[in-house]
Design a protein around this motif. Structure first.
Motif, PDB file in Angstrom:
ATOM      1  N   GLY A 100       0.826  -1.217   0.000  1.00 34.18           N
ATOM      2  CA  GLY A 100       0.000   0.000   0.000  1.00 34.18           C
ATOM      3  C   GLY A 100       0.851   1.253   0.000  1.00 34.18           C
ATOM      4  O   GLY A 100       2.073   1.195  -0.093  1.00 34.18           O
ATOM      5  N   LYS A 101       0.161   2.355   0.100  1.00 39.56           N
ATOM      6  CA  LYS A 101       0.860   3.650   0.121  1.00 39.56           C
ATOM      7  C   LYS A 101       1.618   3.828   1.442  1.00 39.56           C
ATOM      8  O   LYS A 101       1.169   3.337   2.468  1.00 39.56           O
ATOM      9  N   PRO A 102       2.706   4.609   1.411  1.00 43.16           N
ATOM     10  CA  PRO A 102       3.363   4.948   2.680  1.00 43.16           C
ATOM     11  C   PRO A 102       2.427   5.792   3.560  1.00 43.16           C
ATOM     12  O   PRO A 102       1.625   6.568   3.036  1.00 43.16           O
ATOM     13  N   ARG A 103       2.550   5.586   4.876  1.00 40.53           N
ATOM     14  CA  ARG A 103       1.647   6.262   5.817  1.00 40.53           C
ATOM     15  C   ARG A 103       2.396   7.226   6.720  1.00 40.53           C
ATOM     16  O   ARG A 103       3.360   6.843   7.403  1.00 40.53           O
ATOM     17  N   VAL A 104       1.909   8.472   6.755  1.00 37.87           N
ATOM     18  CA  VAL A 104       2.433   9.469   7.695  1.00 37.87           C
ATOM     19  C   VAL A 104       1.338   9.776   8.695  1.00 37.87           C
ATOM     20  O   VAL A 104       0.195  10.038   8.315  1.00 37.87           O
ATOM     21  N   VAL A 105       1.675   9.727   9.985  1.00 38.31           N
ATOM     22  CA  VAL A 105       0.749  10.144  11.031  1.00 38.31           C
ATOM     23  C   VAL A 105       1.329  11.393  11.690  1.00 38.31           C
ATOM     24  O   VAL A 105       2.520  11.446  12.008  1.00 38.31           O
ATOM     25  N   VAL A 106       0.478  12.407  11.834  1.00 40.30           N
ATOM     26  CA  VAL A 106       0.881  13.653  12.476  1.00 40.30           C
ATOM     27  C   VAL A 106       0.063  13.795  13.758  1.00 40.30           C
ATOM     28  O   VAL A 106      -1.164  13.683  13.719  1.00 40.30           O
ATOM     29  N   VAL A 107       0.719  14.028  14.882  1.00 41.31           N
ATOM     30  CA  VAL A 107       0.016  14.238  16.152  1.00 41.31           C
ATOM     31  C   VAL A 107       0.088  15.712  16.512  1.00 41.31           C
ATOM     32  O   VAL A 107       1.183  16.268  16.697  1.00 41.31           O
ATOM     33  N   GLY A 108      -1.084  16.364  16.607  1.00 39.41           N
ATOM     34  CA  GLY A 108      -1.146  17.778  16.967  1.00 39.41           C
ATOM     35  C   GLY A 108      -1.387  18.651  15.757  1.00 39.41           C
ATOM     36  O   GLY A 108      -0.532  18.746  14.868  1.00 39.41           O
ATOM     37  N   GLY A 109      -2.571  19.277  15.704  1.00 35.70           N
ATOM     38  CA  GLY A 109      -2.935  20.097  14.551  1.00 35.70           C
ATOM     39  C   GLY A 109      -2.743  21.583  14.794  1.00 35.70           C
ATOM     40  O   GLY A 109      -3.634  22.382  14.518  1.00 35.70           O
ATOM     41  N   GLY A 110      -1.573  21.967  15.312  1.00 39.66           N
ATOM     42  CA  GLY A 110      -1.271  23.385  15.517  1.00 39.66           C
ATOM     43  C   GLY A 110      -0.336  23.904  14.439  1.00 39.66           C
ATOM     44  O   GLY A 110      -0.324  23.400  13.308  1.00 39.66           O
ATOM     45  N   ALA A 111       0.455  24.917  14.807  1.00 42.66           N
ATOM     46  CA  ALA A 111       1.296  25.597  13.818  1.00 42.66           C
ATOM     47  C   ALA A 111       2.234  24.623  13.104  1.00 42.66           C
ATOM     48  O   ALA A 111       2.409  24.693  11.890  1.00 42.66           O
ATOM     49  N   GLY A 112       2.829  23.680  13.842  1.00 40.39           N
ATOM     50  CA  GLY A 112       3.735  22.725  13.223  1.00 40.39           C
ATOM     51  C   GLY A 112       2.979  21.599  12.523  1.00 40.39           C
ATOM     52  O   GLY A 112       3.188  21.331  11.339  1.00 40.39           O
ATOM     53  N   GLY A 113       2.095  20.930  13.263  1.00 40.89           N
ATOM     54  CA  GLY A 113       1.439  19.720  12.758  1.00 40.89           C
ATOM     55  C   GLY A 113       0.493  19.969  11.599  1.00 40.89           C
ATOM     56  O   GLY A 113       0.504  19.207  10.609  1.00 40.89           O
TER      57      GLY A 113
END
Ligand code: FAD
Length: 392
Positions: A1-14
């Motif tokens: 499958g496709k590579p998976r990126v998980v981002v924790v925190g939806g602020g300025a960085g995330g």
């Protein structure tokens, strides 16, 4: 499958990292963002809200733009990271697998940093250093102050989120009080001897708010501070003062999930400057306030700048796309009074050792009102720009 990126925190960085990876990989990478809140209130411009220059709704942003941009937005808390299985556990149950994990959880407070204060006292003595309900609470308390009352702030030790933030807040509180409660006083108990843009703030306080602000630095005992949220008192060097509002901004550390992931060393997460990957794990990246990267201040501008470098590097690692040399920049604007804006900023590059400052600039004391007005207007443009860049 496709590579998976998980981002924790939806602020300025995330939010920035998630948006850029989804946008630039054009569907080649699965991007999941884990963020508990449905509405992100920016800390940036939250002081202007206290001063009456913004409404709370002006600083709130939803995640619909990210979802529309191809990011799978999951409203939940990340509560653990299994680095062997490469999964992130969610508070609501279940877990999300990753090939690359980006953490941008912002800050938490160091336990016991201010004697007499802990999180259970945050209603009596708000920090308002995470924006939203805490900002609204501090504003309500400011409005409810008796005439001639006392507003106290306990300022944080270095390093902390937004070096000029406490002092912009003092300015905005002073502006509000000058209009609504002109005999009120502000006391700042500061564990530091000096602070960001100090000469500019002190000049501004003298010009606009003469006699209102009493800043007590560590030279004068500001380091020996305790509070009593029940009695509403502030004690500096044994001297007890009754206060009407007490804004306690404790010492900070990386958001707890960074510690749970095992990528912190002390209070912060050390990272490699070239791509923001952690020293502890090449598949986990830490952005923004939680990272220990070198010379950049902990700001929204910095987090956004680091996120773009990281997004480019992560995409390159997963799909072989071209990776550009890391370049970073930051500017921190502060509003002292209507149309009286000041700024400090720099550009940075990645060295083996850290994010290293290349060149910097700072507003001068004694600038004309035209220059100060233009600086303020620049900050308005920046706010629109960065929130669009983060949230789509
Ligand atoms: P944040 O933006 O705080 O984002 C972290 C997110 O992670 C949050 O949404 C949180 O809900 C989420 N999160 C945390 N833990 C978890 C978890 N376990 N699972 C899932 N999600 C989680 N910066 C500027 O550039 N300019 C300014 O003018 C400016 N003014 C400021 C004024 C004040 C009063 C303050 C307090 C800060 C100011 N800042 C300013 C600093 C800026 O807000 C921060 O540096 C910036 O938000 C850092 O971005 P971040 O991504 O590290 O963290």
């Amino acid at each position: 499958g496709k590579p998976r990126v998980v981002v924790v925190g939806g602020g300025a960085g995330g939010a920035t990292a998630a948006r850029y990876i989804a946008k630039d990989s054009k569907g080649e990478i699965d991007v999941t963002l884990i963020e508990p809140t449905r509405m992100y209130y920016t800390c940036f411009f939250s002081n202007l809200y206290l001063g009456g220059f913004k409404e709370i709704s002006d600083i709130g942003h939803t995640y619909g733009g990210l979802a529309a941009g191809g990011v799978n937005v999951v409203h939940d808390w990340a509560v653990g990271v299994d680095r062997d299985a490469k999964t992130v556990a969610l508070a609501g149950g279940g877990s999300v697998p990753y090939d690359k994990l980006i953490l941008s959880p912002g800050i938490d407070f160091v336990d016991g940093a201010v004697e007499g204060w802990d999180l259970s006292a945050q209603n009596a003595m708000p920090h308002a250093y995470k924006a939203g309900s805490q900002s609204e609470l501090l504003k309500a308390q400011l409005k409810a102050m008796p005439q001639g009352g006392t507003f106290a702030m306990v300022a944080p030790p270095n390093p902390y989120r937004c070096p000029p933030g406490p002092y912009e807040r003092v300015s905005m509180v002073a502006h509000f009080l000058k209009q609504n409660n002109p005999t009120a006083k502000i006391i700042v108990a500061d564990p530091k001897e000096k602070f960001s843009k100090m000469a500019l703030f002190q000049e501004g306080w003298n010009n606009h708010y003469a006699g209102m602000v009493d800043w007590v630095g560590s030279d004068f005992g500001g380091g020996e501070v305790s509070v009593d949220p029940g009695a509403m008192t502030l004690t500096i060097d044994g001297e007890v003062t009754n206060v009407d509002v007490c804004n306690v901004i404790p010492a900070m550390k990386a958001g707890r999930i960074a510690e749970l992931a095992g990528v912190t060393d002390g209070n912060w997460a050390p990272v490699n400057a070239a791509d923001m990957s952690t020293k502890a794990d090449a598949d986990i990246y830490v952005l923004g306030d939680a990272s220990q990267q070198g010379d950049m201040p902990k700001s929204g501008f910095s987090a956004n700048s680091q996120a773009k470098v990281c997004a480019n590097a992560v995409r390159g690692a997963l799909t072989g796309s071209k990776v550009f040399p890391a370049k970073f920049s930051n500017t921190c604007w502060s509003l002292i009074a209507p149309n009286d804006g000041v700024k400090v900023g720099a550009t940075y590059e990645a060295t083996q050792e850290k994010i290293a400052k290349v060149d910097g600039f700072i507003s001068a004391t004694g600038e004309t009102s035209d220059v100060r007005k233009a600086t303020y207007e620049e900050s308005e443009g920046w706010y629109t720009g960065i929130t669009t860049d983060m949230m789509g």
